[in-house]
Design a protein around this motif. Structure first.
Motif, mmCIF file in Angstrom:
data_model
loop_
_atom_site.group_PDB
_atom_site.id
_atom_site.type_symbol
_atom_site.label_atom_id
_atom_site.label_comp_id
_atom_site.label_asym_id
_atom_site.label_seq_id
_atom_site.Cartn_x
_atom_site.Cartn_y
_atom_site.Cartn_z
ATOM 1 N N ILE A 395 52.644 95.233 -3.841
ATOM 2 C CA ILE A 395 51.072 95.048 -3.862
ATOM 3 C C ILE A 395 50.786 95.592 -2.283
ATOM 4 O O ILE A 395 49.796 96.273 -2.050
ATOM 5 N N ALA A 396 51.619 94.904 -1.406
ATOM 6 C CA ALA A 396 51.220 95.246 0.011
ATOM 7 C C ALA A 396 51.322 96.839 0.271
ATOM 8 O O ALA A 396 50.419 97.381 0.927
ATOM 9 N N ALA A 397 52.290 97.358 -0.021
ATOM 10 C CA ALA A 397 52.579 98.701 -0.018
ATOM 11 C C ALA A 397 51.310 99.686 -0.588
ATOM 12 O O ALA A 397 50.771 100.570 -0.122
ATOM 13 N N GLN A 398 50.713 98.943 -1.576
ATOM 14 C CA GLN A 398 49.635 100.086 -2.457
ATOM 15 C C GLN A 398 48.169 99.780 -1.598
ATOM 16 O O GLN A 398 47.389 100.614 -1.514
ATOM 17 N N VAL A 399 48.065 98.464 -1.482
ATOM 18 C CA VAL A 399 46.741 97.986 -0.635
ATOM 19 C C VAL A 399 46.723 98.569 0.548
ATOM 20 O O VAL A 399 45.706 99.230 0.952
ATOM 21 N N TRP A 400 47.748 98.304 1.392
ATOM 22 C CA TRP A 400 47.514 98.910 2.804
ATOM 23 C C TRP A 400 48.123 100.410 3.038
ATOM 24 O O TRP A 400 48.261 100.773 4.183
ATOM 25 N N LYS A 401 48.578 101.019 2.053
ATOM 26 C CA LYS A 401 49.187 102.150 1.971
ATOM 27 C C LYS A 401 50.351 102.337 3.214
ATOM 28 O O LYS A 401 50.281 103.157 3.817
ATOM 29 N N LEU A 402 51.130 101.332 2.887
ATOM 30 C CA LEU A 402 52.367 101.317 3.715
ATOM 31 C C LEU A 402 53.393 102.581 3.388
ATOM 32 O O LEU A 402 53.381 102.678 2.472
ATOM 33 N N SER A 403 54.000 103.043 4.676
ATOM 34 C CA SER A 403 54.754 104.082 4.407
ATOM 35 C C SER A 403 56.177 103.415 3.840
ATOM 36 O O SER A 403 56.305 102.232 4.194
#
Length: 465
Positions: A395-403
Motif C-alpha cells: 500500500i505504501a508503494a502504491q500510494v507514495w509511488k516508492l521505487s
C-alpha cells in the motif's frame, strides 16, 4: 535532486544483482503486538477449530463454576457455524478515529471480553494454551515465508512479582520460539488504574514488580530458570498507552520519588520513561558483567499528545514507534536524523486512529534520511491478508509511488533497527553491515544500490560539519 540524477542508475544497479529482489531481502516488522499478530480470518478459523476440537474443555470459571467452551458460546447464543469475520467485529473502522477507548474495545472478539481472555491471553484458566497455539501458527507462516521476521510485544503490568514467572512458564511450556521472532516486553502506563483498585500503593511498587525478578534472574539464573530461558529471546522494553491522555503533572526536580508517588493522577510520560531507563541502565550494566545480552528501550512515542514526549524519547530511547508528531517539530526531527534514532512507522494503523494515510509524514522522513521502517502494529485490526507486512509495503508503494530502491532501503533499515543479534544481522545484510557508508552495504544481500547508501552517508557527513 538525488532522485532526478540517479534514479535510473539505482535501478540499473539493482537489475545487475543476481537472485535478489524486494521479495527475498530480509524485512523485520519492528512494531507489532502479540495479542493481535494474526489476522481476523486466522483467529476466526482458530476459534471454529477449537469449538469443534475442545467443546467440553473447561475454559473459564464463573462464580466457582467451570464453563466449557460450548457453554461460553451458548451463553452468547452462538454456534461455530454462526461465526463470521463480521460477527467477530475486530477491525478498526471509521468510528475508532481519535477514539482510543473504542479501539481498545475492538480487542474483544464479538465485543466479549471473556473471549479475549480465553483466546488471546497468556494467563487464563487454560494457561494460555489457545494463545500459544495461535502464536505457533503465526510463527510457522513466518518460517515458511523465510524472509519476514517480527518483534512481538507481550505485556508485563507490574501489579505483582510473579508476572514474569507466569509469562516465562507460558513461553517455555508452549515453546513459542522461532528464529524469525524476537520478543519485546511492553509495560502499559496504567499506574492510576491499579492504584484506584488498591492493587498498588506507590509507583515504587510497580517498578519493583517489573524489575526485581530481572535483577534476581541476572544474579542467579537458577532462581527463575524458565525466565532465564525466556529472556534469551527478549530484546527490549516498550512503554504503551494512549499518549493523548491529559497530564496533570510536569516532571521536574520537585516531582516526588517513586516511593512517595501515591497520588490518584497517573505519573507523566517522561516520569515513566525516565524510571524505566534508569532501572534498565543498572540492569544492563549487571548483565554485561555477567556475560548476558542487554536490553534496549523502544517506547511508543509521538503518536499523539504533547511534543515533549519526543524529547524524552530522544534522550532515553534506542528507537521509537510512530513518531508522527515530529512533522510538527522540525528541530527535533533534525536531531532524530543526526542521531539516526530508529522510527517504526505504521501508516495503516495511524490511518484508522490518528492521521489519515495521505497526511502521514513517512515519505518526507524517508527522503530526508531519517531512520524509518514500516511495521504493522495490529494486523488483527488493520490488515486483511496472510502477510500483513507485505500488505503494508504494497500500500505504501502504491500510494507514495516508492521505487524498488526506497522499499529495499526501508527493509534494510528495519533489520538494522531491530533487536536481532549482530551475528544474525551480518548473516542477513553482509559481514560489514555495521560499518558506515558504502563499506557497510552489500548489494547482493540488501538489494540497496551503493549510490543510495553513499548519498545518505555524504549528506550526513555534510550535516555533521
Amino acid at each position: 535532486m538525488h532522485i532526478l540524477l540517479n534514479e535510473m542508475k539505482e535501478l540499473a544497479a539493482q537489475k545487475k544483482v543476481p537472485h535478489r529482489d524486494f521479495y527475498n531481502i530480509r524485512k523485520v516488522d519492528t512494531h507489532i503486538h502479540a495479542s493481535s499478530c494474526m489476522n481476523q480470518k486466522h483467529l476466526l478459523r482458530f476459534i471454529k477449530r477449537a469449538m469443534k476440537k475442545y467443546p467440553k474443555e473447561i475454559v473459564h470459571r464463573e462464580k466457582d463454576k467451570g464453563q466449557t467452551l460450548m457453554e461460553v458460546f451458548e451463553s452468547m447464543n452462538l454456534t461455530a457455524f454462526d461465526l463470521s469475520v463480521d460477527t467477530l467485529d475486530m477491525h478498526a473502522d471509521r468510528n475508532t478515529f481519535h477514539r482510543f477507548d473504542k479501539f481498545n474495545a475492538k480487542y474483544n472478539p464479538i465485543g466479549e471480553s471473556i473471549l479475549r481472555e480465553i483466546f488471546i491471553k497468556t494467563d487464563n484458566y487454560v494457561g494460555g494454551k489457545y494463545f500459544g497455539h495461535i502464536i505457533k501458527e503465526v510463527m510457522a507462516d513466518l518460517e515458511e515465508s523465510k524472509y519476514q521476521n517480527v518483534e512481538l510485544r507481550l505485556s508485563i503490568y507490574g501489579r505483582s512479582r510473579d508476572e514474569w514467572d507466569k509469562l516465562a512458564q507460558w513461553a517455555v511450556k508452549h515453546r513459542v520460539y522461532s528464529d524469525n521472532v524476537r520478543w519485546l516486553v511492553q509495560v502499559p502506563r496504567l499506574f492510576d488504574v491499579y492504584h484506584t483498585k488498591k492493587q498498588l500503593c506507590t509507583f515504587q511498587e510497580m517498578l519493583e514488580n517489573v524489575f526485581c525478578p530481572l535483577f534476581e534472574v541476572t544474579v542467579d539464573p537458577w532462581s527463575h530458570p524458565e525466565l532465564h530461558l525466556f529472556l534469551q529471546h527478549v530484546v527490549g522494553f516498550d512503554s504503551v498507552d494512549d499518549e493523548s491522555k491529559p497530564e496533570q503533572h510536569i516532571f521536574n526536580l520537585d516531582s516526588p520519588l517513586p516511593g512517595n508517588w501515591t497520588e490518584e493522577d497517573n505519573p507523566p510520560y517522561s516520569y515513566y520513561l525516565y524510571y524505566m531507563y534508569a532501572n534498565m541502565s543498572v540492569l544492563n550494566h549487571l548483565r554485561r558483567q555477567r556475560g548476558f545480552h542487554t536490553f534496549v528501550l523502544r517506547p511508543h512515542c509521538g503518536e499523539a499528545g504533547p511534543i515533549h514526549h519526543l524529547v524524552s524519547g530522544f534522550m532515553l530511547s534506542e528507537n521509537i514507534s510512530h513518531g508522527l508528531l515530529l512533522r510538527k517539530a522540525p528541530v527535533l526531527q533534525y536531531l532524530y536524523y543526526l542521531a539516526q534514532i530508529g522510527i517504526a512507522m505504521s501508516p495503516l494503523s495511524n490511518n484508522s486512529l490518528f492521521l489519515s494515510y495521505h497526511r502521514n509524514p513517512l515519505p518526507e522522513y524517508l527522503s530526508r534520511g531519517l531512520m524509518v521502517s514500516l511495521s504493522t502494529d495490529d494486523p488483527l485490526q488493520f490488515h486483511f491478508t496472510k502477510e500483513p507486512l507485505m500488505e503494508e509495503y504494497s500500500i505504501a508503494a502504491q500510494v507514495w509511488k516508492l521505487s524498488s530502491c526506497d522499499m529495499c532501503e526501508l527493509a534494510r533499515n528495519s533489520v538494522l533497527m531491530s533487536g536481532f543479534s549482530n551475528k544474525v544481522k551480518k548473516y542477513w545484510l553482509g559481514p560489514d553491515c555495521l560499518k558506515e557508508g558504502q563499506e557497510g552495504n552489500d548489494i547482493r544481500r540488501t538489494n540497496v544500490p551503493d549510490i543510495r547508501v553513499a548519498y545518505r552517508y555524504e549528506t550526513m557527513c555534510e550535516d555533521k560539519k
